[in-house]
Design a protein around this motif. Structure first.
Motif, short mmCIF file in Angstrom:
data_model
loop_
_atom_site.label_atom_id
_atom_site.label_comp_id
_atom_site.label_asym_id
_atom_site.label_seq_id
_atom_site.Cartn_x
_atom_site.Cartn_y
_atom_site.Cartn_z
N ARG A 33 -50.14 -15.91 -36.71
CA ARG A 33 -49.96 -14.61 -36.06
C ARG A 33 -51.02 -14.40 -34.99
O ARG A 33 -52.16 -14.83 -35.13
CB ARG A 33 -50.04 -13.47 -37.07
N CYS A 41 -48.05 -7.94 -30.30
CA CYS A 41 -48.70 -8.90 -31.18
C CYS A 41 -48.07 -8.87 -32.57
O CYS A 41 -47.56 -7.84 -33.01
CB CYS A 41 -50.20 -8.61 -31.29
N GLU A 42 -48.14 -10.00 -33.27
CA GLU A 42 -47.57 -10.05 -34.63
C GLU A 42 -48.42 -9.29 -35.64
O GLU A 42 -47.92 -8.86 -36.67
CB GLU A 42 -47.42 -11.50 -35.09
N ASN A 259 -41.35 -15.83 -29.89
CA ASN A 259 -41.71 -16.66 -31.05
C ASN A 259 -42.58 -17.80 -30.55
O ASN A 259 -42.30 -18.39 -29.51
CB ASN A 259 -40.46 -17.22 -31.72
#
Length: 431
Positions: A33, A41-42, A259
């Motif tokens: 991440r 952002c993750e 992704n």
């Protein structure tokens, strides 16, 4: 030789706990991440001291790794500022003013997500590649953007093509735009416009988008938002530090990196060597003996699968005779003569009157490149750049370690590198 897939490794699951402006949080981390304050952002931290794109956290077999991405206020593990480091159990990671405590839960039982040894034309039987195949296969079902990261020669474009072929867009065009080979700005704009038109209904692959000027980056955003094609990108460079430096537009980055898929180098998946080597050897696959594979597994493979394929071509050309192992480029001391050798052996080049006048007053003639490097200038630009960078990095590290008597602490201080990152570079280049 046994080609049964190796079992997936057991992994301890990192559990993160922290409190920020949005409250208290607990996260069992299972994938890589990006950490930052940007909504894309993750892992988003509500902390004004956290950069838009601050760091990356990645669970691996040996624990949780954290990498700073050129953040404004730095990343700290146990109070020590780091660039790339493994986080011990019970330690804290500080991003901005937010402290995240890391614990490790018992390892989960292994899951075999992908039982085949290929995805499209990409081969792999190692656990890391089978996990990657499973992930990319799932991504093929959607239209989300994907950014493939990895060193030269690992197969990023082949994976992107395999994902396209496994997607609902398989019958539509797959268009590759090599951003590092674009000509003048006017011609570049025309080529980009043509690629955008050609990719309609299919997939547009942007290769090395960091090579685009900021102006062209800005102009790409509207057509990407139109979503008349799927966009994927491949890059040797991590674009996130470039975003923090202002060298890559944040808006374009998040449109490309819906992704992230990191393709591992060959030296980190040597279990794939027998399968790959026999495939490339074709009718001479019997030459891939266990002893040969063991010897090849000890090489650094700086150009990864591409380098292995070239080695196999040499073996095939010899009728199956095992050739000398591929060797990395020679260090500068061996290919560039010392000053005194150059002066004693080089023939003085001929100059016309204008050149002679331009050189008047200079202490020496301009240096010439040694013969072993000359063929590099007759290859494609991307291949030339990859070779030149690899050679420069390896020679820098070789001289650095020689100057510091292989003291990692002295070398990291002199180079301005975190010690863990220095270790990874030394391993990568076999220094």
């Amino acid at each position: 030789m046994n080609d049964a897939p190796e079992p997936a490794p057991l992994r301890s699951r990192p559990r993160l706990t922290w409190t920020d402006g949005a409250g208290s949080h607990v996260l069992d981390l299972t994938d890589v991440r990006t950490v930052g304050s940007a909504a894309w952002c993750e892992l988003v931290l509500m902390d004004r001291a956290v950069s838009r794109i601050h760091a990356e956290i990645a669970p691996r077999e040996d624990g949780l790794w954290v990498k700073d991405l050129g953040s404004r206020n730095g990343t700290f593990v146990g109070g020590v500022k780091v660039h790339d480091a493994r986080v011990p159990a019970g330690a804290t990671i500080r991003f901005g003013t937010t402290e995240i405590t890391v614990a490790y839960e018992p390892p989960a039982p292994p899951e075999i997500a992908w039982t085949e040894t290929s995805f499209g034309r990409v081969l792999g039987r190692s656990a890391v590649m089978r996990e990657l195949f499973a992930s990319v296969s799932e991504l093929a079902k959607s239209d989300a953007s994907v950014l493939f990261l990895g060193e030269a020669g690992v197969g990023k474009q082949a994976l992107a093509r395999a994902m396209h072929d496994a997607s609902p867009r398989a019958g539509a065009p797959f268009v590759v735009l090599d951003c590092s080979a674009l000509p003048s700005p006017v011609e570049a704009a025309e080529m980009i416009e043509e690629a955008l038109r050609s990719a309609e209904g299919g997939t547009l692959l942007l290769d090395e988008p960091s090579e685009l000027s900021v102006t062209l980056q800005r102009e790409l955003v509207p057509p990407l938002d139109a979503k008349v094609f799927r966009v994927v990108a491949t890059s040797q460079r991590d674009l996130r530090p470039l975003v923090n430096q202002g060298a890559f537009r944040e808006g374009l980055y998040f449109r490309l990196a819906g992704n992230l898929v990191t393709v591992p180098p060959l030296r980190e998946r040597v279990a794939d060597l027998p399968l790959l080597l026999r495939h490339f050897l074709g009718p001479h696959a019997d030459a891939a003996s266990s002893a040969l594979v063991d010897d090849l597994a000890r090489l650094p493979w700086q150009n990864n699968v591409r380098e292995l394929e070239l080695y196999a071509e040499r073996v095939r050309a010899s009728g199956g005779e095992v050739r000398d192992f591929p060797e990395p480029p020679e260090p500068f001391d061996d290919v560039i003569p010392a000053a005194e050798d150059f002066a004693s052996t080089a023939e003085a080049p001929a100059f016309d009157a204008d050149q002679a006048a331009a050189l008047a007053g200079q202490s020496q003639l301009p240096p010439r490149l040694p013969a072993p490097l000359e063929p590099w200038f007759e290859t494609g630009f991307k291949e030339f750049r990859e070779r030149w960078i690899e050679l420069g990095e390896r020679e820098y590290l070789r001289r650095l370690m020689k100057r510091t008597n292989r003291s990692s602490s002295a070398a990291s201080r002199e180079a301005g590198l975190e010690r863990t990152y220095l270790y990874r570079l030394l391993k990568k280049h076999g220094v």
